[in-house]
Write a protein that holds these residues in place. Structure first.
Motif, PDB file in Angstrom:
ATOM      1  N   GLU A 145       0.817  -1.208   0.000  1.00 19.06           N
ATOM      2  CA  GLU A 145       0.000   0.000   0.000  1.00 19.06           C
ATOM      3  C   GLU A 145       0.855   1.265   0.000  1.00 19.06           C
ATOM      4  OE1 GLU A 145      -1.441   1.371   4.169  1.00 19.06           O
ATOM      5  OE2 GLU A 145      -1.848  -0.782   4.058  1.00 19.06           O
ATOM      6  N   ASN A 146       2.135   1.146   0.405  1.00 20.02           N
ATOM      7  CA  ASN A 146       3.001   2.327   0.456  1.00 20.02           C
ATOM      8  C   ASN A 146       4.460   1.892   0.498  1.00 20.02           C
ATOM      9  OD1 ASN A 146       3.322   5.356   1.006  1.00 20.02           O
ATOM     10  ND2 ASN A 146       4.478   4.458   2.679  1.00 20.02           N
ATOM     11  N   ILE A 147       5.301   2.679  -0.149  1.00 16.65           N
ATOM     12  CA  ILE A 147       6.746   2.475  -0.048  1.00 16.65           C
ATOM     13  C   ILE A 147       7.378   3.812   0.317  1.00 16.65           C
ATOM     14  CG2 ILE A 147       7.103   2.848  -2.536  1.00 16.65           C
ATOM     15  CD1 ILE A 147       9.511   0.931  -2.314  1.00 16.65           C
ATOM     16  N   GLN A 148       8.298   3.771   1.273  1.00 14.75           N
ATOM     17  CA  GLN A 148       8.992   4.983   1.715  1.00 14.75           C
ATOM     18  C   GLN A 148      10.482   4.807   1.527  1.00 14.75           C
ATOM     19  OE1 GLN A 148       8.008   7.233   5.483  1.00 14.75           O
ATOM     20  NE2 GLN A 148      10.046   6.530   6.075  1.00 14.75           N
ATOM     21  N   LEU A 149      11.067   5.741   0.786  1.00 11.93           N
ATOM     22  CA  LEU A 149      12.517   5.776   0.600  1.00 11.93           C
ATOM     23  C   LEU A 149      13.056   6.974   1.369  1.00 11.93           C
ATOM     24  CD1 LEU A 149      11.128   4.946  -2.395  1.00 11.93           C
ATOM     25  CD2 LEU A 149      13.543   4.499  -2.878  1.00 11.93           C
ATOM     26  N   GLU A 150      14.015   6.719   2.248  1.00  7.92           N
ATOM     27  CA  GLU A 150      14.595   7.788   3.054  1.00  7.92           C
ATOM     28  C   GLU A 150      16.102   7.849   2.823  1.00  7.92           C
ATOM     29  OE1 GLU A 150      15.334   8.817   7.766  1.00  7.92           O
ATOM     30  OE2 GLU A 150      13.374   8.000   7.161  1.00  7.92           O
ATOM     31  N   TYR A 151      16.565   9.022   2.416  1.00  5.23           N
ATOM     32  CA  TYR A 151      17.992   9.255   2.184  1.00  5.23           C
ATOM     33  C   TYR A 151      18.498  10.263   3.215  1.00  5.23           C
ATOM     34  CZ  TYR A 151      17.266   7.083  -2.398  1.00  5.23           C
ATOM     35  OH  TYR A 151      16.950   6.210  -3.409  1.00  5.23           O
ATOM     36  N   ASN A 152      19.607   9.934   3.870  1.00  7.22           N
ATOM     37  CA  ASN A 152      20.267  10.835   4.805  1.00  7.22           C
ATOM     38  C   ASN A 152      21.723  10.995   4.369  1.00  7.22           C
ATOM     39  OD1 ASN A 152      18.355  11.304   7.302  1.00  7.22           O
ATOM     40  ND2 ASN A 152      18.141   9.156   6.726  1.00  7.22           N
ATOM     41  N   PHE A 153      22.190  12.221   4.319  1.00  5.12           N
ATOM     42  CA  PHE A 153      23.586  12.427   3.934  1.00  5.12           C
ATOM     43  C   PHE A 153      24.125  13.718   4.529  1.00  5.12           C
ATOM     44  CE2 PHE A 153      20.572  13.102   0.497  1.00  5.12           C
ATOM     45  CZ  PHE A 153      20.686  14.449   0.240  1.00  5.12           C
ATOM     46  N   LEU A 154      25.435  13.761   4.682  1.00 10.63           N
ATOM     47  CA  LEU A 154      26.143  14.936   5.174  1.00 10.63           C
ATOM     48  C   LEU A 154      26.969  15.513   4.040  1.00 10.63           C
ATOM     49  CD1 LEU A 154      27.394  13.641   8.661  1.00 10.63           C
ATOM     50  CD2 LEU A 154      25.520  15.244   8.229  1.00 10.63           C
ATOM     51  N   ILE A 155      26.806  16.805   3.795  1.00  5.31           N
ATOM     52  CA  ILE A 155      27.502  17.484   2.704  1.00  5.31           C
ATOM     53  C   ILE A 155      28.371  18.598   3.272  1.00  5.31           C
ATOM     54  CG2 ILE A 155      27.217  18.913   0.636  1.00  5.31           C
ATOM     55  CD1 ILE A 155      24.644  17.494   0.067  1.00  5.31           C
TER      56      ILE A 155
END
Length: 332
Positions: free
Chosen positions: A111-121
């Motif tokens: 019913e749902n897909i969640q993509l989470e990206y975390n990064f330090l720049i």
């Protein structure tokens, strides 16, 4: 604050601010603000297109985001993927590569897909790494409708309302320019995703569906009334008496009222049949999703057939009433 002056002549590096007569990049100002307050800003967008997303499309999104990261000095990054199923189970993966090993033979639709990206720049004008987060949520209307069928009352209506929105993404950022680059990348990706075709006729009927009950009833009452008046002689006889007029009036009123109520109920059924029709939108990640798409298409087809047959039924009732009023007679 009186010593801070914004320079209107922006260069390619972005807006420049004068602090104590010294030019300072806005990127540095944003970095200082984040360091002092610990707060980040957020931009996002709701998605309402009727998408048809498979694993291939999700891979393209992951590739596009990683390509965007190549132009920056990345200290660290990670990606997590969470799948929510209609049976209230969820699968969580610590990387996109692990998600690619997802068991596609599952019979529980997603019913749902969640993509989470975390990064330090680390940007050129700053020395301290800045935190960024991208969260992309994609919903499956076909799965939510399947789930709604197992619910009752308010829960069912709530799921149908939620199913109208097909996705959303949010970007938490320190530097707005960086966030805008990622937003543009996500928008470009979503624009390339396969979309369902909208049925303009269905949309027009849904916009006017609340009038179906009234239209069916008014037309039926008008046609039956005209038929009764046109055949008044056969109803009350050539030489009407008080009894024949009374019986003819009772018959006419009863027929008009009864057929009007039947037309009203059929109109309400037609309204529901039209409103329940929804454009196909969802995720194709496992066998359950494939079956959900098939059931969704059958449901849409059933709703259209129901609306057509109910309209035919009203027409048939009106034709029958004209013949009925022609052949029934009262009095001598």
């Amino acid at each position: 604050m009186s010593g801070i002056i914004v320079d209107q002549n922006n260069d390619e590096k972005g807006e420049v601010v004068s602090v104590a007569d010294q030019p300072v990049s806005m990127k540095v100002i944003q970095s200082i603000y984040n360091e002092i307050t610990g707060k980040t800003e957020k931009i996002g967008k709701s998605l309402s297109d009727d998408h048809d997303i498979d694993i291939g499309a999700l891979k393209q999104l992951n590739i596009k985001i990683n390509q965007m990261l190549e132009q920056y000095n990345i200290v660290s990054k990670n990606c997590s993927v969470t799948l929510y199923h209609v049976d209230d189970c969820k699968n969580q993966y610590s990387s996109f590569e692990r998600f690619e090993l997802y068991d596609s033979s599952s019979m529980s639709p997603c019913e749902n897909i969640q993509l989470e990206y975390n990064f330090l720049i680390v940007l050129p004008e700053t020395k301290k790494p800045q935190s960024y987060k991208i969260i992309v949520n994609l919903h499956s209307r076909v799965a939510l409708k399947l789930k709604a069928e197992s619910e009752h009352g308010i829960s069912r209506r709530f799921l149908r309302i939620v199913a109208r929105r097909t996705g959303q993404y949010d970007i938490e950022y320190v530097d707005y320019t960086v966030a805008r680059n990622f937003q543009t990348a996500i928008d470009q990706w979503y624009a390339s995703v396969v979309k369902g075709k909208e049925n303009k006729i269905i949309q027009l009927l849904q916009d006017k569906s609340e009038h179906f009950s009234s239209i069916f009833r008014i037309l039926t009452v008008a046609i039956v009334s005209f038929a009764i008046v046109n055949n008044a002689e056969s109803l009350i006889g050539e030489s009407p008496t008080l009894q024949s007029v009374f019986l003819g009036g009772i018959f006419s009123f009863s027929l008009i009222y009864l057929l009007g109520m039947i037309a009203l109920k059929i109109g309400s059924f037609t309204e529901r049949s039209i409103d329940v029709h929804q454009a196909t939108s969802g995720l194709r990640l496992n066998m359950g999703d494939k079956r959900a798409f098939e059931n969704f298409d059958k449901s849409n087809s059933k709703s259209i057939k129901g609306a057509v047959w109910s309209t035919v039924l009203v027409i048939a009732i009106n034709i029958f009433s004209t013949y009925l009023s022609s052949f029934l007679a009262f009095g001598s």
